[in-house]
Motif scaffolding. Sequence first.
Motif, mmCIF file in Angstrom:
data_model
loop_
_atom_site.group_PDB
_atom_site.id
_atom_site.type_symbol
_atom_site.label_atom_id
_atom_site.label_comp_id
_atom_site.label_asym_id
_atom_site.label_seq_id
_atom_site.Cartn_x
_atom_site.Cartn_y
_atom_site.Cartn_z
ATOM 1 N N ALA A 24 31.870 22.341 -0.308
ATOM 2 C CA ALA A 24 33.307 22.271 -0.573
ATOM 3 C C ALA A 24 33.592 23.204 -1.744
ATOM 4 O O ALA A 24 32.693 23.496 -2.541
ATOM 5 N N ARG A 26 33.323 16.108 5.879
ATOM 6 C CA ARG A 26 33.004 16.471 4.490
ATOM 7 C C ARG A 26 31.659 15.886 4.073
ATOM 8 O O ARG A 26 30.807 16.561 3.499
ATOM 9 N N GLU A 65 38.217 13.899 8.585
ATOM 10 C CA GLU A 65 38.062 14.842 7.472
ATOM 11 C C GLU A 65 36.964 14.377 6.522
ATOM 12 O O GLU A 65 36.110 15.163 6.110
ATOM 13 N N ARG A 66 36.979 13.104 6.205
ATOM 14 C CA ARG A 66 35.948 12.576 5.309
ATOM 15 C C ARG A 66 34.579 12.599 5.981
ATOM 16 O O ARG A 66 33.566 12.918 5.360
ATOM 17 N N ALA A 87 30.236 16.203 -1.949
ATOM 18 C CA ALA A 87 29.894 17.610 -1.724
ATOM 19 C C ALA A 87 28.533 17.906 -2.323
ATOM 20 O O ALA A 87 28.029 17.174 -3.178
#
Length: 562
Positions: A545, A386, A382-383, A556
Amino acid sequence: MTETQPLDAGPLAGADADWWRQAAVYQIYPRSFADSNGDGIGDLNGITSRIPYLAELGIDAVWLSPFYPSALADGGYDVDDYRDVDPRIGTLSNFDRMTAALHAAGIRVIVDIVPNHTSDRHAWFTEALAAPKDSPARGRYIFRDGRGPDGALPPDGLQSLFGGSAWERVTEPDGSPGQWYFHLFAKEQPDLNWDNPKVHEDFLTTLRFWSDRGVDGFRVDVAHGLKKDMAAAQNGLWTTDPDEVLRGGEHPLWDRDEVHTVYAEWRKVFNEYTPPRMAVAEVWVAPHRVPRYASAEGLGQAFNFDLLKADFNPGQFRTVIENNLALAAASGASSTWVFSNHDVVRHATRYGLPNGTGRRGLGTDGLDWLLAGGDPGEVDAERGLRRAKAATLLMLALPGSAYLYQGEELGLPEVGQIPAADRQDPIYFRNGANEVGRDGCRVPLPWEPTGTSFGFGADGSHLLQPAWFRDYAASVQTADAGSTLAFYRRALALRHRLQGAEELDWQASSGDVLHFARPGGWHVVANFGEAPVELPEGEVLLASAPVEGGKLPGEATAWVRV
C-alpha cells in the motif's frame, strides 16, 4: 496405458539441483486455466498459449493439478490412467510440447501424483470387479466381506472424508451382491493396497515415465495416507478423521511409519536423474512428524499449511514462521508457504469475511459462511484484498518456496453463490449440501473483460463465471500499473534479485508489527494493525500500500533496503 516417445527434456536438464528450495511455484488447475478449443474445459494447449504470461509473472515452476484421464468424480483426482492425458485436456504430444516450451521460458514443471487411490474406471479396478474373491486382481485394492449373515452390512462403520460410508459393495461377476471395497474419499476412488508389491512397482514405472518426459518434480497427494492397518482400523476405536493424527504412527489409516518405505523407494528413482527430481508431500500430520517426509531420504519437501490456517494476526504469523523454519532445519529441506489452493476459500475473500464468521484458511469457517448465503459481494472486498496483498508480500520474503494459486495474482475472490445444478465437487453432493464444497475457488480464470467466458475459451466455461469477473481480467490488469497483477510481478522480480541464504533475523517490534531482516540488507515490515507505523530509514523497495512520510499504513507490508 498409453506411452509414446517423449521429446527432449529441454534446456533445464542438468540445472541446479537445489532450484526448488526458494522457488516461486504457480499452481495450475488445468481445467480452469485456459481453453484452447472452446469446449469449456481448460487444456494443455491453453497452458502453452499462456506461457508468455507465466514468464512475465516471474515464477520458477508450475505445478499442474491432475490432467490424467478421469470421470471427474473428484476434480481429476480420480485417475483412470497415470501415464496418459485426458483427451479433453490434450495428448501426450501436447504435454511434451508444453513442457519443452515451459523449459525454454525457464519454467520447471511439477505434476500431481495421486498414489492413495485410483478411479473406479482404472484398468486394475475393472479387472478386480471381474475377478473372484481373494484373486491377485482384488489384492491390489482393499476388499473385505461384509457383516451379517448375507454380508449386506459394511465391514465396519468407518466413514468417507466426503461423507457416508467408506465402504462400497460390488456386484460379483455372476450378478450376486458381493464384497465391499474401501475408499477414504469418493466411492469412485477405491484405495490401493500398498502392502502389494505390484502397486509399488507400477508407481515406480509411473515416476520414471513422467521424469523421462522432462517433469522436474512431483506433488504427492495425501502422502500420509498410503499405508494402512485395516485390522486395527476395524476395531471401532478409530475414525477416518485426519485430525486424529496427533500422536503419529499410531493411527491405523494415517501417517504410519511404514509409509516411509514407499518414499525411500521413490527417492532412489528421483536420484537416477540429473538433477534429481524433487517432490513435495501433501501431509496433514503432527508437526514433529513432518521432517521425515521432507528429508533427503524421502520426498525432500513437505507442504506447510499453517499460514493458510492462521488469522490475520502477527502473533499467529510469527509462531507459524518460527515453527516451520525449525521443522525445515530439522529435515534439511526448505519450508513451503501457501495461502490459497484448489481446496480452500481464496485468501482475498477469507481476509474480508464479515466479523464473527471466522477467517481460517482450511475452509471450515469460510465454507460455513458461504453455505449460509454469503457471497463475495457481501465481503469487505477492499479490506480482504488489502490484507491478502500484505500477507503475500510478507510470505514472498520468507526463506523457502512460495506456492501461488492461479488467479490470486489477479486478486480473485471466492465465487460464493454457484447454483446447485452447476456444482461439481463431490463434497457438496455426498454431504447433502451441508458443505458447499470447493467449486468457488475452481472457477475458470478471466483473461479478457468481454466474451462469454472472459477470454477463458470461445464458448463458455465448465463452471459459470460471475459477471463481476470482468473487473479482474488479466488484460485489464496488465494495462494498469497499480493493479494486483502488477504488484505480484514486481514482488516476484524483486524476490529473485534479493533472495540469498535461507535465513532471517527478527528485529525489535511491538504491537501489531512484525519486522525481520534478510541477508543482503533488506528488511520486511508487516503492519497487522490499522494505524500507520514508522518504517526504518532506507529505500522502500516495494510496499503493498502507498507509503507516505516514511509511514507504512495499516494492514500493509513493505520491503526496505536499510
